[in-house]
Design a protein around this motif. Structure first.
Motif, PDB file in Angstrom:
ATOM      1  N   UNK A  49      39.309  44.185  46.408  1.00 20.50           N
ATOM      2  CA  UNK A  49      40.060  45.409  46.106  1.00 20.50           C
ATOM      3  C   UNK A  49      41.185  45.634  47.111  1.00 20.50           C
ATOM      4  N   UNK A  50      40.949  45.317  48.369  1.00 20.30           N
ATOM      5  CA  UNK A  50      41.993  45.478  49.379  1.00 20.30           C
ATOM      6  C   UNK A  50      43.148  44.493  49.179  1.00 20.30           C
ATOM      7  N   UNK A  51      42.856  43.292  48.717  1.00 18.54           N
ATOM      8  CA  UNK A  51      43.948  42.339  48.482  1.00 18.54           C
ATOM      9  C   UNK A  51      44.773  42.724  47.264  1.00 18.54           C
ATOM     10  N   UNK A  52      44.215  43.542  46.403  1.00 18.99           N
ATOM     11  CA  UNK A  52      44.998  44.033  45.267  1.00 18.99           C
ATOM     12  C   UNK A  52      46.128  44.934  45.755  1.00 18.99           C
ATOM     13  N   UNK A  53      45.915  45.556  46.922  1.00 15.30           N
ATOM     14  CA  UNK A  53      46.913  46.470  47.462  1.00 15.30           C
ATOM     15  C   UNK A  53      47.869  45.790  48.445  1.00 15.30           C
ATOM     16  N   UNK A  89      40.402  34.607  38.346  1.00 13.99           N
ATOM     17  CA  UNK A  89      41.553  34.687  37.449  1.00 13.99           C
ATOM     18  C   UNK A  89      42.264  36.029  37.569  1.00 13.99           C
ATOM     19  N   UNK A  90      41.505  37.095  37.737  1.00 10.14           N
ATOM     20  CA  UNK A  90      42.095  38.429  37.622  1.00 10.14           C
ATOM     21  C   UNK A  90      42.574  39.030  38.927  1.00 10.14           C
ATOM     22  N   UNK A  91      42.105  38.542  40.063  1.00 10.59           N
ATOM     23  CA  UNK A  91      42.374  39.246  41.315  1.00 10.59           C
ATOM     24  C   UNK A  91      42.817  38.307  42.430  1.00 10.59           C
ATOM     25  N   UNK A  92      43.985  37.731  42.309  1.00  6.57           N
ATOM     26  CA  UNK A  92      44.567  36.929  43.386  1.00  6.57           C
ATOM     27  C   UNK A  92      43.631  35.847  43.900  1.00  6.57           C
ATOM     28  N   UNK A  93      43.175  35.015  43.003  1.00  4.36           N
ATOM     29  CA  UNK A  93      42.254  33.927  43.361  1.00  4.36           C
ATOM     30  C   UNK A  93      41.016  34.436  44.097  1.00  4.36           C
ATOM     31  N   UNK A  94      40.479  35.518  43.602  1.00  3.87           N
ATOM     32  CA  UNK A  94      39.273  36.080  44.207  1.00  3.87           C
ATOM     33  C   UNK A  94      39.506  36.614  45.602  1.00  3.87           C
ATOM     34  N   UNK A  95      40.602  37.287  45.810  1.00  2.00           N
ATOM     35  CA  UNK A  95      40.904  37.831  47.136  1.00  2.00           C
ATOM     36  C   UNK A  95      41.212  36.732  48.128  1.00  2.00           C
ATOM     37  N   UNK A 123      41.351  44.791  34.587  1.00  3.52           N
ATOM     38  CA  UNK A 123      40.327  43.826  35.009  1.00  3.52           C
ATOM     39  C   UNK A 123      40.460  43.470  36.482  1.00  3.52           C
ATOM     40  N   UNK A 124      41.680  43.486  37.015  1.00  4.59           N
ATOM     41  CA  UNK A 124      41.887  43.186  38.424  1.00  4.59           C
ATOM     42  C   UNK A 124      41.216  44.197  39.336  1.00  4.59           C
ATOM     43  N   UNK A 125      41.046  45.413  38.866  1.00  2.00           N
ATOM     44  CA  UNK A 125      40.367  46.443  39.644  1.00  2.00           C
ATOM     45  C   UNK A 125      38.917  46.641  39.197  1.00  2.00           C
TER      46      UNK A 125
END
Length: 152
Positions: A36-40, A93-99, A55-57
């Motif tokens: 979640x932090x890498x999403x930001x 797939x959804x979140x930056x290569x799994x953080x 899905x990314x969140x």
């Protein structure tokens, strides 16, 4: 806070931790939080791969929820660990290569630890010890049979 109070809190925490898959739930929760932090992260750092929408969140939130539920409801740890592992794999797939692989690894290791954890059971006895105990018991029984037979 006095020293005895700290010892009481520490021993209570150890007892609470001993009856649940603590490290598995903690690692799964930390993996979800890291993703979640890498999403930001700033756009210069983020690699946009796949769907960046809900899905990314959602998947890291499911990971965190599964980790917390594993900690506070250890009876359902198998379901939560499988769901957490699937959500972790979905973040590839959804979140930056799994953080950036860190959250992915934390989530998978945590799920595996939670899945493999077993509640306290009776200590296992080796085959040698079981055989020795059976021999002792058998020898004890034959000795009493001999003394019974010798009596008139």
């Amino acid at each position: 806070m006095s020293g005895t109070s700290k010892q009481g809190i520490r021993s209570a925490f150890r007892q609470w931790r001993a009856v649940r898959p603590f490290w598995g739930g903690l690692l799964l929760t930390l993996g979800g939080a890291e993703i979640l932090l890498t999403e930001k992260a700033s756009l210069k750092v983020v690699m946009h791969i796949g769907m960046q929408g809900l899905a990314g969140y959602l998947l890291p939130a499911v990971m965190m929820l599964c980790g917390l539920l594993t900690l506070f409801s250890p009876g359902q740890r198998l379901f939560y660990s499988i769901l957490g592992a699937l959500a972790t794999l979905g973040t590839w797939v959804t979140s930056n290569l799994g953080g950036f692989f860190v959250g992915l690894l934390l989530g998978l290791v945590g799920s595996c630890l939670a899945f493999g954890w077993l509640p306290d059971q009776e200590p296992r006895v080796s085959r040698r010890r079981r055989r020795a105990e059976r021999r002792k018991q058998h020898d004890g029984n034959t000795a009493t049979d001999v003394t019974r037979a010798a009596r008139p």
